[in-house]
Design a protein around this motif. Sequence first.
Motif, PDB file in Angstrom:
ATOM      1  N   ILE A 156     -14.351   0.638  57.342  1.00  0.00           N
ATOM      2  CA  ILE A 156     -14.536   0.599  58.586  1.00  0.00           C
ATOM      3  C   ILE A 156     -13.503   0.813  59.582  1.00  0.00           C
ATOM      4  CG2 ILE A 156     -15.655  -0.770  60.588  1.00  0.00           C
ATOM      5  CD1 ILE A 156     -17.158  -2.341  58.337  1.00  0.00           C
ATOM      6  N   THR A 157     -13.630   1.815  60.590  1.00  0.00           N
ATOM      7  CA  THR A 157     -12.528   2.193  61.266  1.00  0.00           C
ATOM      8  C   THR A 157     -12.679   1.760  62.614  1.00  0.00           C
ATOM      9  OG1 THR A 157     -13.759   4.184  61.783  1.00  0.00           O
ATOM     10  CG2 THR A 157     -12.131   4.371  59.837  1.00  0.00           C
ATOM     11  N   SER A 158     -13.990   1.333  63.187  1.00  0.00           N
ATOM     12  CA  SER A 158     -14.189   0.741  64.610  1.00  0.00           C
ATOM     13  C   SER A 158     -15.276  -0.015  64.794  1.00  0.00           C
ATOM     14  CB  SER A 158     -14.263   2.036  65.635  1.00  0.00           C
ATOM     15  OG  SER A 158     -15.412   2.680  65.394  1.00  0.00           O
ATOM     16  N   ASN A 182      -9.433  -0.018  66.485  1.00  0.00           N
ATOM     17  CA  ASN A 182      -9.802  -0.156  67.869  1.00  0.00           C
ATOM     18  C   ASN A 182     -10.730  -1.281  68.299  1.00  0.00           C
ATOM     19  OD1 ASN A 182      -9.893  -0.201  70.809  1.00  0.00           O
ATOM     20  ND2 ASN A 182     -11.300   1.440  70.752  1.00  0.00           N
ATOM     21  N   VAL A 183     -10.803  -2.302  69.081  1.00  0.00           N
ATOM     22  CA  VAL A 183     -11.726  -3.127  69.349  1.00  0.00           C
ATOM     23  C   VAL A 183     -12.483  -2.925  70.556  1.00  0.00           C
ATOM     24  CG1 VAL A 183     -12.691  -5.555  69.364  1.00  0.00           C
ATOM     25  CG2 VAL A 183     -11.028  -5.054  67.690  1.00  0.00           C
ATOM     26  N   GLN A 184     -13.725  -2.113  70.765  1.00  0.00           N
ATOM     27  CA  GLN A 184     -14.206  -1.918  72.037  1.00  0.00           C
ATOM     28  C   GLN A 184     -14.681  -3.087  73.003  1.00  0.00           C
ATOM     29  OE1 GLN A 184     -17.057   1.144  71.943  1.00  0.00           O
ATOM     30  NE2 GLN A 184     -15.726   2.534  70.369  1.00  0.00           N
ATOM     31  N   SER A 185     -14.343  -2.763  73.928  1.00  0.00           N
ATOM     32  CA  SER A 185     -14.886  -3.962  75.079  1.00  0.00           C
ATOM     33  C   SER A 185     -16.280  -3.984  74.861  1.00  0.00           C
ATOM     34  CB  SER A 185     -14.731  -3.327  76.522  1.00  0.00           C
ATOM     35  OG  SER A 185     -15.166  -4.267  77.339  1.00  0.00           O
ATOM     36  N   ASN A 200      -7.966  -9.726  60.392  1.00  0.00           N
ATOM     37  CA  ASN A 200      -6.783  -9.596  59.948  1.00  0.00           C
ATOM     38  C   ASN A 200      -6.849  -8.371  59.058  1.00  0.00           C
ATOM     39  OD1 ASN A 200      -8.134 -12.128  58.709  1.00  0.00           O
ATOM     40  ND2 ASN A 200      -7.052 -11.418  56.931  1.00  0.00           N
ATOM     41  N   ALA A 201      -5.582  -7.949  58.577  1.00  0.00           N
ATOM     42  CA  ALA A 201      -5.106  -6.774  57.717  1.00  0.00           C
ATOM     43  C   ALA A 201      -5.978  -5.553  58.264  1.00  0.00           C
ATOM     44  CB  ALA A 201      -5.600  -7.352  56.234  1.00  0.00           C
ATOM     45  N   ASN A 202      -5.884  -5.271  59.316  1.00  0.00           N
ATOM     46  CA  ASN A 202      -6.606  -3.970  59.804  1.00  0.00           C
ATOM     47  C   ASN A 202      -5.261  -3.003  60.372  1.00  0.00           C
ATOM     48  OD1 ASN A 202      -9.703  -3.743  59.545  1.00  0.00           O
ATOM     49  ND2 ASN A 202      -9.366  -5.694  60.209  1.00  0.00           N
ATOM     50  N   ASN A 203      -5.642  -2.149  61.027  1.00  0.00           N
ATOM     51  CA  ASN A 203      -4.674  -1.262  61.825  1.00  0.00           C
ATOM     52  C   ASN A 203      -4.808  -1.292  63.376  1.00  0.00           C
ATOM     53  OD1 ASN A 203      -3.364  -0.142  59.626  1.00  0.00           O
ATOM     54  ND2 ASN A 203      -5.276   0.965  59.246  1.00  0.00           N
ATOM     55  N   VAL A 204      -5.293  -2.490  63.916  1.00  0.00           N
ATOM     56  CA  VAL A 204      -5.345  -2.632  65.253  1.00  0.00           C
ATOM     57  C   VAL A 204      -4.002  -2.399  65.958  1.00  0.00           C
ATOM     58  CG1 VAL A 204      -6.193  -4.306  67.178  1.00  0.00           C
ATOM     59  CG2 VAL A 204      -7.412  -4.007  64.948  1.00  0.00           C
ATOM     60  N   THR A 205      -3.801  -1.589  66.982  1.00  0.00           N
ATOM     61  CA  THR A 205      -2.673  -1.365  67.867  1.00  0.00           C
ATOM     62  C   THR A 205      -2.801  -2.287  69.193  1.00  0.00           C
ATOM     63  OG1 THR A 205      -3.428   0.406  68.705  1.00  0.00           O
ATOM     64  CG2 THR A 205      -2.214   0.656  66.669  1.00  0.00           C
ATOM     65  N   GLN A 227      -1.230  -4.078  63.728  1.00  0.00           N
ATOM     66  CA  GLN A 227      -0.038  -3.045  64.193  1.00  0.00           C
ATOM     67  C   GLN A 227      -0.035  -3.479  65.567  1.00  0.00           C
ATOM     68  OE1 GLN A 227       1.723  -0.949  62.227  1.00  0.00           O
ATOM     69  NE2 GLN A 227       0.631  -1.915  60.498  1.00  0.00           N
ATOM     70  N   ILE A 228      -0.232  -4.378  66.223  1.00  0.00           N
ATOM     71  CA  ILE A 228      -0.657  -4.980  67.599  1.00  0.00           C
ATOM     72  C   ILE A 228       0.920  -4.942  68.050  1.00  0.00           C
ATOM     73  CG2 ILE A 228      -1.185  -6.597  69.006  1.00  0.00           C
ATOM     74  CD1 ILE A 228      -3.389  -7.533  67.035  1.00  0.00           C
TER      75      ILE A 228
END
Length: 558
Positions: A156-158, A182-185, A200-205, A227-228
């Motif tokens: 899952i990417t978003s 990305n975690v959208q509003s 955890n263990a995603n690519n959220v910046t 990657q925050i």
Amino acid sequence: MFYKLKTFLVLLLIILVTKTGPTTACSCSTSCACIGEGLSSVPKHLPTGITSLNLRNNHIANISQSDLSRYRGLTVLILSYNAIGRIQSVAFSKLTRLTSLLLGHNELTRVQAGTFSNLPELRVLDLSNNNLNYIQTGVFLHLPKLIELYLSYNKITSIPQYAFLNLHQLKTLYMDYNDITNVQSGAFFNLSSLSHVYLNANNVTIIQAGAFSNIPQLQTLKLHDNQISFIHSAALSDLTQLEKLDLYRNKITSIQTDTFTDLLHPQSMDLANNEITQIQPGAFSNLPKLKMISLKSNKISTIQVGTFSNLPRLKRLFLNSNKISTIQVGAFSDLSKLQILDLSSNRITYIRLGTFLNLPLLNELSLSNNEITKIMSAAFSTLTQLDTLSLNDNNIQVLSGYDELSLISNVALHNNSWQCDCRMAPFRQKMTGYASFENQITSLGNDLAVSAINAYGNDGKVAIPADFEEQGINKYENDEEVAIPDDSEHKPDNFYENDEESIYGNETEEAMSAVSQAQSIYGNETEEVMSAASRAQSIYGNENEEEMSAASQSIYGN
């Protein structure tokens, strides 16, 4: 005729068993377990009244409505560890009593809207370890009693807006180990019961403002191993019930004063293994229930006053493996409940008075693996509850405050750069062999004697241990001359702090201190001590013979 009919019925039974598969291998009562039987489809001749069906570890590839419609009493259905790549949209529509549906470890790439409709009693849904790459809006729309949702280990990417709409009873959401950037509003809009979120263990910046809004009951938020690099000031402001926040192993560079505003209930906060260089004073203020902060393995260089203010319940603080070289006096003074403080593996060189002020409950203090060369006397005197002190692997050359250390049960001093000269004599005088740390200061007795002879000379009247020559005494090349330390003329007048005695000064009192030290090292014979006194006179430059004579009489009498 009867015999032929009997034979025909037996043959028919054999044919039926062969065509329907190995049903006799399934263990059945009110539940059926057909685990690892090599099945390629759902068995159709199991008891229709079963409430639990375990088809784990088979080769089933497709699920249709006809596969399950006869088992309408099922409350538990386990289909994990198969090869399921397709599920018909109405496959589970007849299972209105189902409470647990486990579909983990399959080959699903998408789940259609309506797949889980008409499952009013479902509490647990496991879709982990598949190949899902997105969440279709409305796919979980008709699960009013769902409590746990597992989406871990997918692709899952978003998380789109309203992805989990109407899951009013959802308490735990696992979305760890995906490729979410990305975690959208509004992604978690209207999840009024959600307590635990694992991202955890995603690519959220970036954590944007509103990303976690409308989750009033959230207690655990795991965002580690992403990657925050930046957390918006309002990103966490609505999480008034949050107790545990994990942000370790990210790329955060600083903590602003408003990052954790309004988080009234956190009990632990893990920010380890980031790239934090600066923490603004007040960044952790107003966190009245916080008990643990981990900031280990960052790039922090200075601990300022106010960095850890208003933390009345903090018990554990981990600052190890940073680049800390400066700790301002009073930096920890607001932590009256602190029990464990780890400052190991930093660049601290000097421990001054007031560094550990107002820490009445501190039990463990680790300063190991730093660059400490000097510790002010009484630096630990206010730590009345201190049980464990680690000072190993530093560059400590001289120690004072024997009485202070002897009150601590566990003291680690090994692997330091001991310079066993006369500055250590007061410490040596108090060594009894009973304190556990004494044997960590190696070769102190002989080295002190060697250093004293180097300083005072030896006219043959002072007893020298037999193994001195093996210890390399001849390297001092003392003979009859008095050796004055090479750098004594270059030391500023205030080189020695007020809490230590100078052995290079010119005062008679200091000269008498040297006499006293020589007496404890060489024995109590008058002739030997007076010989040392003579050499002390030559070192300290005391030209008043009458004053020295009076001083000698004060020790030995007439």
